[in-house]
Design an enzyme around this catalytic site. Sequence first.
Site, PDB file in Angstrom:
ATOM      1  N   HIS A  46       0.833  -1.207   0.000  1.00  0.00           N
ATOM      2  CA  HIS A  46       0.000   0.000   0.000  1.00  0.00           C
ATOM      3  C   HIS A  46       0.864   1.253   0.000  1.00  0.00           C
ATOM      4  O   HIS A  46       1.641   1.480   0.921  1.00  0.00           O
ATOM      5  CB  HIS A  46      -0.907   0.011   1.228  1.00  0.00           C
ATOM      6  CG  HIS A  46      -2.016   1.002   1.144  1.00  0.00           C
ATOM      7  ND1 HIS A  46      -3.248   0.693   0.601  1.00  0.00           N
ATOM      8  CD2 HIS A  46      -2.087   2.301   1.516  1.00  0.00           C
ATOM      9  CE1 HIS A  46      -4.025   1.761   0.661  1.00  0.00           C
ATOM     10  NE2 HIS A  46      -3.343   2.759   1.210  1.00  0.00           N
ATOM     11  N   ASP A  48       0.341   5.557  -1.118  1.00  0.00           N
ATOM     12  CA  ASP A  48      -0.638   6.572  -1.514  1.00  0.00           C
ATOM     13  C   ASP A  48      -0.049   7.701  -2.349  1.00  0.00           C
ATOM     14  O   ASP A  48      -0.637   8.793  -2.405  1.00  0.00           O
ATOM     15  CB  ASP A  48      -1.295   7.164  -0.267  1.00  0.00           C
ATOM     16  CG  ASP A  48      -2.420   6.292   0.270  1.00  0.00           C
ATOM     17  OD1 ASP A  48      -3.441   6.170  -0.423  1.00  0.00           O
ATOM     18  OD2 ASP A  48      -2.271   5.732   1.375  1.00  0.00           O
ATOM     19  N   GLU A 148      -9.025   1.603  -2.661  1.00  0.00           N
ATOM     20  CA  GLU A 148      -9.085   1.679  -1.197  1.00  0.00           C
ATOM     21  C   GLU A 148     -10.435   2.230  -0.751  1.00  0.00           C
ATOM     22  O   GLU A 148     -10.594   3.418  -0.529  1.00  0.00           O
ATOM     23  CB  GLU A 148      -7.954   2.549  -0.646  1.00  0.00           C
ATOM     24  CG  GLU A 148      -7.879   2.505   0.869  1.00  0.00           C
ATOM     25  CD  GLU A 148      -6.774   3.356   1.448  1.00  0.00           C
ATOM     26  OE1 GLU A 148      -6.484   3.206   2.650  1.00  0.00           O
ATOM     27  OE2 GLU A 148      -6.191   4.189   0.715  1.00  0.00           O
ATOM     28  N   HIS A 175     -13.223   2.190   3.588  1.00  0.00           N
ATOM     29  CA  HIS A 175     -12.219   3.082   4.165  1.00  0.00           C
ATOM     30  C   HIS A 175     -12.767   3.410   5.557  1.00  0.00           C
ATOM     31  O   HIS A 175     -13.151   2.502   6.292  1.00  0.00           O
ATOM     32  CB  HIS A 175     -11.957   4.304   3.290  1.00  0.00           C
ATOM     33  CG  HIS A 175     -10.709   5.024   3.703  1.00  0.00           C
ATOM     34  ND1 HIS A 175     -10.721   6.213   4.382  1.00  0.00           N
ATOM     35  CD2 HIS A 175      -9.411   4.680   3.577  1.00  0.00           C
ATOM     36  CE1 HIS A 175      -9.469   6.583   4.656  1.00  0.00           C
ATOM     37  NE2 HIS A 175      -8.644   5.676   4.184  1.00  0.00           N
ATOM     38  N   HIS A 221      -9.153  -1.685   7.372  1.00  0.00           N
ATOM     39  CA  HIS A 221     -10.228  -0.690   7.516  1.00  0.00           C
ATOM     40  C   HIS A 221     -11.602  -1.270   7.840  1.00  0.00           C
ATOM     41  O   HIS A 221     -12.537  -0.503   8.039  1.00  0.00           O
ATOM     42  CB  HIS A 221     -10.359   0.190   6.264  1.00  0.00           C
ATOM     43  CG  HIS A 221      -9.291   1.223   6.115  1.00  0.00           C
ATOM     44  ND1 HIS A 221      -9.315   2.419   6.802  1.00  0.00           N
ATOM     45  CD2 HIS A 221      -8.182   1.253   5.340  1.00  0.00           C
ATOM     46  CE1 HIS A 221      -8.260   3.137   6.465  1.00  0.00           C
ATOM     47  NE2 HIS A 221      -7.550   2.451   5.589  1.00  0.00           N
ATOM     48  N   HIS A 242      -2.466  -2.984   4.749  1.00  0.00           N
ATOM     49  CA  HIS A 242      -1.697  -2.044   5.577  1.00  0.00           C
ATOM     50  C   HIS A 242      -2.306  -1.970   6.973  1.00  0.00           C
ATOM     51  O   HIS A 242      -2.962  -1.022   7.337  1.00  0.00           O
ATOM     52  CB  HIS A 242      -1.596  -0.664   4.912  1.00  0.00           C
ATOM     53  CG  HIS A 242      -2.908  -0.007   4.569  1.00  0.00           C
ATOM     54  ND1 HIS A 242      -3.869  -0.591   3.789  1.00  0.00           N
ATOM     55  CD2 HIS A 242      -3.410   1.215   4.900  1.00  0.00           C
ATOM     56  CE1 HIS A 242      -4.890   0.226   3.649  1.00  0.00           C
ATOM     57  NE2 HIS A 242      -4.649   1.331   4.320  1.00  0.00           N
ATOM     58  N   ASP A 311       2.175   2.151   3.838  1.00  0.00           N
ATOM     59  CA  ASP A 311       1.225   3.266   3.862  1.00  0.00           C
ATOM     60  C   ASP A 311       1.931   4.601   3.651  1.00  0.00           C
ATOM     61  O   ASP A 311       1.421   5.656   4.072  1.00  0.00           O
ATOM     62  CB  ASP A 311       0.429   3.277   5.167  1.00  0.00           C
ATOM     63  CG  ASP A 311      -0.965   3.897   5.012  1.00  0.00           C
ATOM     64  OD1 ASP A 311      -1.320   4.287   3.887  1.00  0.00           O
ATOM     65  OD2 ASP A 311      -1.696   3.978   6.014  1.00  0.00           O
TER      66      ASP A 311
END
Length: 424
Positions: A46, A48, A148, A175, A221, A242, A311
């Site tokens: 993961h 971003d 995600e 999420h 999540h 993650h 992450d």
Amino acid sequence: MLHRVNLASCLVLWITSCAITLAVDPNDYMARALQLMSETPLIDGHNDLPWQLRSQFNNQLNKVDLNTLANTHTNIPKIKDGRLGAQFWAAYVPCDTQYKDAVRQTLEQIDVIHRMCQKYPEIFMFATSSQGETLTTTVHSYLSPGVEGGHSLDSSLGTLRTMYQLGVRYLTLTHSCNTPWVDNWLVDTGSESSEHNGLSSFGKQVIAEMNRLGMLIDLAHVSEEVMNQVLTLSKAPVIFSHSSAYAICPHKRNVPDDVLRRVNETKGTVMVNFYNDYVTCSNTAKLSDVADHFDHIKKVAGADIIGFGGDYDGVPRVPEGLEDVSKVPNLVAELLRRGWTDEEVKAALGNNLLRVMSEVEKVRDSMSNEMPDDVPIPKEDVQNPCRTSFGYPSTGGSNGSAHSLSTLVLLITLALQAWITSTV
């Protein structure tokens, strides 16, 4: 050493030392770490960076040079220094987009991941399965999108299938918001109410369709109830792309020990998150604190379920010693210093995730004769002012009431006209 990989992502092509076994001092942990990472390139679950491209540049990739981008955890020099062999890039959009433009924005995030590959073909290569492209330490870093948040689907199995066709190979079911079919982790904190007691009936359809497609189910999540329901329902292993160990840091985004054991039983993987708040449950953390999570997961459920899910570029705080993507070899060296064997390290670097992907594809192949699920979510579960209902059968309700009112008005009008005519 070669690894067969074709992750639904842009693979990062980087030039480094050849994967030739060299004599390395066993007490030189960094040299051993770099050697192992040359033999088994790191696959991270993961990152971003695509969201940084959105938030900082509105996805105008032509205005960005990933060789010199300085205010992110991730750029091309850091990727090379971190020996990143393959990356799942998060196609993330905020929960604020739910019921609005989540699908469009998610498609734009998938698009920017594809364009990263096109702009830097010498660095990135797109991949879509565990078999296909050969991942070596002398060429590319492979990339694949992971969506995600289930809100990105707008509760549509057709959207799920379309995203799969665009190269998406995992979906994080939520999420930090409930969707019309699944509860998120905030339910376990008490700050949000459960809407589905885990998964709704449609949520179970999503799980089955992901199995049929060969898409990884990501349980980062979600609520603990959802974790357990999916581990029971799914025919394929799952991932936590993650998340860290709840026993080390009791944050509800982390994974409890009983769930870790179930992940082991079902041959999935938990990819450790580097966010300070999930590592130490505080604003500060050190590299050794992250290693504690690796040690704990190995002790409870074995080295065969562990992976890396940093992450990076999705969190505001990362540990001292893991300041950006380039620092990951430091963590590998720390695991070796703690007595991890070469095979355990290789498993965590990428072999575990490749095994999971291969098993997911085997389940897909075993379901190849099954037709796509085209039963939509019940209309009443998704009704809102921004959503039309074309295709759903009319059930009377407000439409029937409106029709009856119109008929009544017409009858009254005709009666008045007749009365007026009779009095003239």
